[in-house]
Structures are given as structure tokens and as C-alpha cells.
Design a protein around this motif. Structure first.
Motif, PDB file in Angstrom:
ATOM      1  N   GLY A 154      48.040  38.748  40.183  1.00 27.07           N
ATOM      2  CA  GLY A 154      47.968  38.956  41.614  1.00 27.07           C
ATOM      3  C   GLY A 154      46.982  40.013  42.182  1.00 27.07           C
ATOM      4  O   GLY A 154      46.995  40.191  43.157  1.00 27.07           O
ATOM      5  N   LEU A 155      46.219  40.682  41.413  1.00 26.58           N
ATOM      6  CA  LEU A 155      45.403  41.839  41.655  1.00 26.58           C
ATOM      7  C   LEU A 155      43.964  41.095  42.175  1.00 26.58           C
ATOM      8  O   LEU A 155      42.869  41.877  41.997  1.00 26.58           O
ATOM      9  N   LEU A 169      38.066  37.388  30.543  1.00 29.12           N
ATOM     10  CA  LEU A 169      37.654  38.609  30.829  1.00 29.12           C
ATOM     11  C   LEU A 169      36.117  38.997  31.046  1.00 29.12           C
ATOM     12  O   LEU A 169      35.648  39.760  31.753  1.00 29.12           O
ATOM     13  N   LYS A 170      35.232  38.081  30.114  1.00 27.76           N
ATOM     14  CA  LYS A 170      33.815  38.241  30.567  1.00 27.76           C
ATOM     15  C   LYS A 170      33.357  37.947  31.834  1.00 27.76           C
ATOM     16  O   LYS A 170      32.666  38.586  32.180  1.00 27.76           O
ATOM     17  N   LEU A 171      34.052  36.906  32.385  1.00 32.59           N
ATOM     18  CA  LEU A 171      33.547  36.573  33.772  1.00 32.59           C
ATOM     19  C   LEU A 171      33.885  37.563  34.531  1.00 32.59           C
ATOM     20  O   LEU A 171      33.252  37.820  35.419  1.00 32.59           O
ATOM     21  N   GLU A 172      35.315  38.165  34.752  1.00 36.66           N
ATOM     22  CA  GLU A 172      35.685  38.974  35.572  1.00 36.66           C
ATOM     23  C   GLU A 172      34.773  40.337  35.563  1.00 36.66           C
ATOM     24  O   GLU A 172      34.619  41.193  36.099  1.00 36.66           O
ATOM     25  N   GLU A 173      34.392  40.561  34.000  1.00 43.57           N
ATOM     26  CA  GLU A 173      33.469  41.853  33.789  1.00 43.57           C
ATOM     27  C   GLU A 173      32.070  41.795  34.474  1.00 43.57           C
ATOM     28  O   GLU A 173      31.477  42.764  35.311  1.00 43.57           O
ATOM     29  N   GLU A 174      31.603  40.437  34.231  1.00 41.67           N
ATOM     30  CA  GLU A 174      30.164  40.136  35.142  1.00 41.67           C
ATOM     31  C   GLU A 174      30.299  40.189  36.396  1.00 41.67           C
ATOM     32  O   GLU A 174      29.335  40.599  37.317  1.00 41.67           O
ATOM     33  N   LEU A 175      31.681  39.836  37.155  1.00 41.70           N
ATOM     34  CA  LEU A 175      31.748  39.933  38.619  1.00 41.70           C
ATOM     35  C   LEU A 175      32.175  41.322  39.020  1.00 41.70           C
ATOM     36  O   LEU A 175      32.510  41.648  40.063  1.00 41.70           O
ATOM     37  N   SER A 176      32.507  42.500  38.143  1.00 38.72           N
ATOM     38  CA  SER A 176      32.865  43.559  38.474  1.00 38.72           C
ATOM     39  C   SER A 176      34.138  43.713  39.126  1.00 38.72           C
ATOM     40  O   SER A 176      34.375  44.550  39.826  1.00 38.72           O
ATOM     41  N   ASN A 177      35.168  42.721  38.810  1.00 38.53           N
ATOM     42  CA  ASN A 177      36.578  42.758  39.220  1.00 38.53           C
ATOM     43  C   ASN A 177      37.403  43.555  38.224  1.00 38.53           C
ATOM     44  O   ASN A 177      38.191  43.011  37.428  1.00 38.53           O
ATOM     45  N   ASP A 178      37.341  45.033  38.780  1.00 39.92           N
ATOM     46  CA  ASP A 178      37.937  45.977  37.646  1.00 39.92           C
ATOM     47  C   ASP A 178      39.470  45.664  37.355  1.00 39.92           C
ATOM     48  O   ASP A 178      39.878  45.820  36.362  1.00 39.92           O
ATOM     49  N   ASN A 179      40.116  45.416  38.457  1.00 37.63           N
ATOM     50  CA  ASN A 179      41.673  45.297  38.417  1.00 37.63           C
ATOM     51  C   ASN A 179      41.899  44.002  37.397  1.00 37.63           C
ATOM     52  O   ASN A 179      42.704  44.148  36.775  1.00 37.63           O
ATOM     53  N   ALA A 180      41.042  43.153  37.841  1.00 38.02           N
ATOM     54  CA  ALA A 180      41.457  41.651  36.920  1.00 38.02           C
ATOM     55  C   ALA A 180      40.984  41.951  35.562  1.00 38.02           C
ATOM     56  O   ALA A 180      41.689  41.633  34.586  1.00 38.02           O
ATOM     57  N   VAL A 181      39.776  42.872  35.315  1.00 38.76           N
ATOM     58  CA  VAL A 181      39.430  43.138  33.955  1.00 38.76           C
ATOM     59  C   VAL A 181      40.681  43.938  33.352  1.00 38.76           C
ATOM     60  O   VAL A 181      41.006  43.525  32.070  1.00 38.76           O
ATOM     61  N   TRP A 182      41.164  45.006  34.061  1.00 41.76           N
ATOM     62  CA  TRP A 182      42.191  45.924  33.503  1.00 41.76           C
ATOM     63  C   TRP A 182      43.531  44.793  33.075  1.00 41.76           C
ATOM     64  O   TRP A 182      43.993  45.052  31.902  1.00 41.76           O
ATOM     65  N   ALA A 183      43.898  43.808  34.024  1.00 43.36           N
ATOM     66  CA  ALA A 183      45.028  43.121  33.715  1.00 43.36           C
ATOM     67  C   ALA A 183      44.594  42.254  32.336  1.00 43.36           C
ATOM     68  O   ALA A 183      45.559  42.172  31.606  1.00 43.36           O
ATOM     69  N   LEU A 184      43.448  41.825  32.423  1.00 45.49           N
ATOM     70  CA  LEU A 184      43.202  40.776  31.294  1.00 45.49           C
ATOM     71  C   LEU A 184      43.140  41.462  29.937  1.00 45.49           C
ATOM     72  O   LEU A 184      43.524  40.918  28.792  1.00 45.49           O
ATOM     73  N   GLU A 185      42.653  42.805  29.769  1.00 46.34           N
ATOM     74  CA  GLU A 185      42.693  43.618  28.638  1.00 46.34           C
ATOM     75  C   GLU A 185      44.105  43.827  28.200  1.00 46.34           C
ATOM     76  O   GLU A 185      44.374  43.845  27.027  1.00 46.34           O
ATOM     77  N   GLN A 186      44.875  44.201  29.306  1.00 50.03           N
ATOM     78  CA  GLN A 186      46.367  44.249  28.782  1.00 50.03           C
ATOM     79  C   GLN A 186      47.204  43.123  28.201  1.00 50.03           C
ATOM     80  O   GLN A 186      47.792  43.027  27.091  1.00 50.03           O
ATOM     81  N   MET A 187      46.855  41.893  28.732  1.00 50.77           N
ATOM     82  CA  MET A 187      47.356  40.672  28.163  1.00 50.77           C
ATOM     83  C   MET A 187      46.823  40.413  26.602  1.00 50.77           C
ATOM     84  O   MET A 187      47.548  39.953  25.930  1.00 50.77           O
ATOM     85  N   ILE A 188      45.645  40.441  26.725  1.00 48.43           N
ATOM     86  CA  ILE A 188      44.854  40.274  25.200  1.00 48.43           C
ATOM     87  C   ILE A 188      45.679  41.471  24.247  1.00 48.43           C
ATOM     88  O   ILE A 188      45.941  40.955  23.062  1.00 48.43           O
TER      89      ILE A 188
END
Length: 293
Positions: free
Chosen positions: A251-252, A30-49
Motif C-alpha cells: 500500500g506504499l 523491483l527493477k521497474l520500481e527502481e527505474e521509476l524511482s519509487n523508493d518506498n515500493a523498492v524498499w518493500a519489494l526488497e524486504q519481500m525478496i
């Protein structure tokens, strides 16, 4: 507490909670995807957590596919199996699946009717019978081994879902006396399966042995002992290569196609082939709990 009740509780724990290294792995991703501004990946990981947090708190299954129980028993040198051991494990699994409850998935009928699924399904989750139970000694070469284990019995409960199972592969690799050939061909298998998995990020579990049975068993042991906080150089290499796919969570797209890799290499024989079992676990797997007696 009786062994039956311990097994039943173990089924629920495996289905509803993550180990600390899994939680740490999700947070790093989650931290890595936030740093890379991958918003869809961030959203998906937040839902998984969040999914794990709710499942753990309310004792709800992490996934609707509650899986097939696989039991691995490890026996210390100074221990013997108590009377009724296998019977109690099977009874505990039935109780745990009913209490969870597991999804009713067991197929009715004789052998051929079960293949066709022509007689329908049982209503009771407890009719989902476990895979054959494995009994082995503790591996003295494992980094977690200690002499204390000589007086213990460990019962590992794994719940294996259908999505990763149908995208797994157990096959031979002509190694040509080069480890890179074996590892790179395994990576190629996983690249194809991860494109079809859907429920990424995955944790690929890999066993390399002398026979299809042994490779599969080593793959299961990889799930038992794998740890996202302690990755070997080869595990890190596989992870880096697979994350180049840019499939990302669900797959986002994004850097996190896999959280890490669990690799277990067993004894080998003088031969031109190595047998590899590779399973692309979905983001809720490995689902595992361990009972120590």
C-alpha cells in the motif's frame, strides 16, 4: 520415503519457498520500481525478496498466518489410488504442520461452538484440518500436459491464508454474450478487494465456471498451474488494469499492485450467467508444492 513423509516435507516446502517464476516476478517488479524511482515500493519489494531468502534457507514460514491446507490430487489414466492414500495424506499434513510449525488456529467445540469460537483454540498446529480433498484427472488441454502423466499421480498442496480469503468473491456475472463484461466486472471486484488487502503485491487467482463449486475449484487450479513467466493476453490485460490503481507494494504506492494474474476458464453452459471466483492472493501466495508419485 513414505507418502506421509513426502506430504510433511511438501507442507514445509509450500510454506517456506517460492517457485522460480515468483522470484522472477519480484525481481522484474523491483527493477521497474527502481527505474521509476519509487523508493518506498523498492524498499518493500526488497524486504519481500529478503523474507523469502531467509525463509527458504532456514525453513521458516513465509508468513505468520500459515494457512489452511487444500489438497488437489490429479490422477493419470493408468493409475489407481493406493490403499490408505487419503489417510496417509491427512497424517502427512498433521506431521508437516507440527514440524513447520504452523500457527495454532483450529477452533474447539461442537459445530455451533466453533462458529462462536467460544471454546478457544487447540494448542497443536496439527489440529488444523484440511479442506475436502479434490481428486481429478489431468487436464489434457493444459499446455504442460504430456502422455507421461498417464502413469503418474500428482498431489498439490496449497496453503491458503485468511487475509485473501475474506476478500475473495464468488458470484454470478450476467455476461450478455460478451467476454469483456465478465472480465471487466471481475476487475472491478478485484479493485475493491485490493484496496483492503494490505499485503500487496497480489497475484489474483480467478476461476470462471458453471457453478460456485466449479468456479472455486478452477480458481484453485489456476494457482496450481499459473506461471508469472507465461501470461496469456487476458491475464496481462487484467494485470495492467489493476496496476493502474497505484496501490503498490504494502500500500506504499507504486506501479506494482499485482505481480501478474492466474486465470482458469472451464466448461460453460447455455445460460445468461457465468460464475466467477476471484481471490486476491497476498504477496506470499500462492503457497504451493507438488508431490509426484
Amino acid at each position: 520415503m513414505s507418502l506421509i513423509n513426502k506430504i510433511a516435507d511438501g507442507v514445509i516446502k509450500a510454506s517456506t519457498t517460492y517457485s522460480q517464476d515468483r522470484i522472477d516476478g519480484f525481481k522484474r517488479a523491483l527493477k521497474l520500481e527502481e527505474e521509476l524511482s519509487n523508493d518506498n515500493a523498492v524498499w518493500a519489494l526488497e524486504q519481500m525478496i529478503r523474507n523469502e531468502s531467509i525463509a527458504s534457507l532456514r525453513k521458516l514460514p513465509l508468513c505468520d498466518d500459515t494457512g489452511i491446507p487444500h489438497i488437489l490430487v490429479e490422477l493419470g489414466e493408468n493409475r489407481s489410488l493406493p490403499e490408505g492414500f487419503i489417510r496417509d495424506i491427512k497424517e502427512g499434513l498433521k506431521q508437516g504442520l507440527d514440524d513447520l510449525p504452523g500457527r495454532p488456529m483450529a477452533v474447539k467445540g461442537n459445530p455451533l461452538e466453533r462458529i462462536e469460537q467460544s471454546k478457544g483454540l487447540y494448542d497443536e498446529p496439527s489440529m488444523m484440518l484440511p479442506a475436502p480433498i479434490s481428486i481429478d484427472s489431468f487436464d489434457k488441454n493444459n499446455r504442460s500436459y504430456s502422455r507421461d502423466l498417464e502413469n503418474q499421480i500428482h498431489i498439490h498442496i496449497l496453503l491458503l491464508g485468511g487475509g485473501p480469503e475474506i476478500r475473495s468473491k464468488t458470484y454470478r456475472v450476467y455476461h450478455q454474450h460478451d467476454r469483456k463484461i465478465v472480465i471487466n466486472e471481475t476487475i472491478d471486484w478485484l479493485k475493491e478487494s485490493l484496496k483492503m488487502l494490505g499485503c500487496t503485491p497480489s497475484i489474483p487467482a480467478i476461476g470462471i465456471g458453471r457453478s460456485h463449486y466449479e468456479a472455486s475449484h478452477l480458481m484453485l487450479k489456476a494457482m496450481v498451474y499459473g506461471n508469472l513467466n507465461y501470461q496469456s493476453s487476458t491475464e496481462n490485460f487484467i494485470t495492467i488494469e489493476l496496476n493502474k490503481l497505484n496501490i503498490g507494494p504494502m500500500g506504499l504506492k507504486g506501479h506494482t499492485t499485482v505481480l501478474g494474474t492466474f486465470l482458469n476458464i472451464g466448461p460453460q453452459r447455455a445460460s445468461g450467467v457465468r460464475i466467477v471466483c476471484a481471490r486476491p492472493c497476498c504477496f506470499v501466495e500462492p503457497r504451493i508444492s507438488t508431490i509426484k508419485i
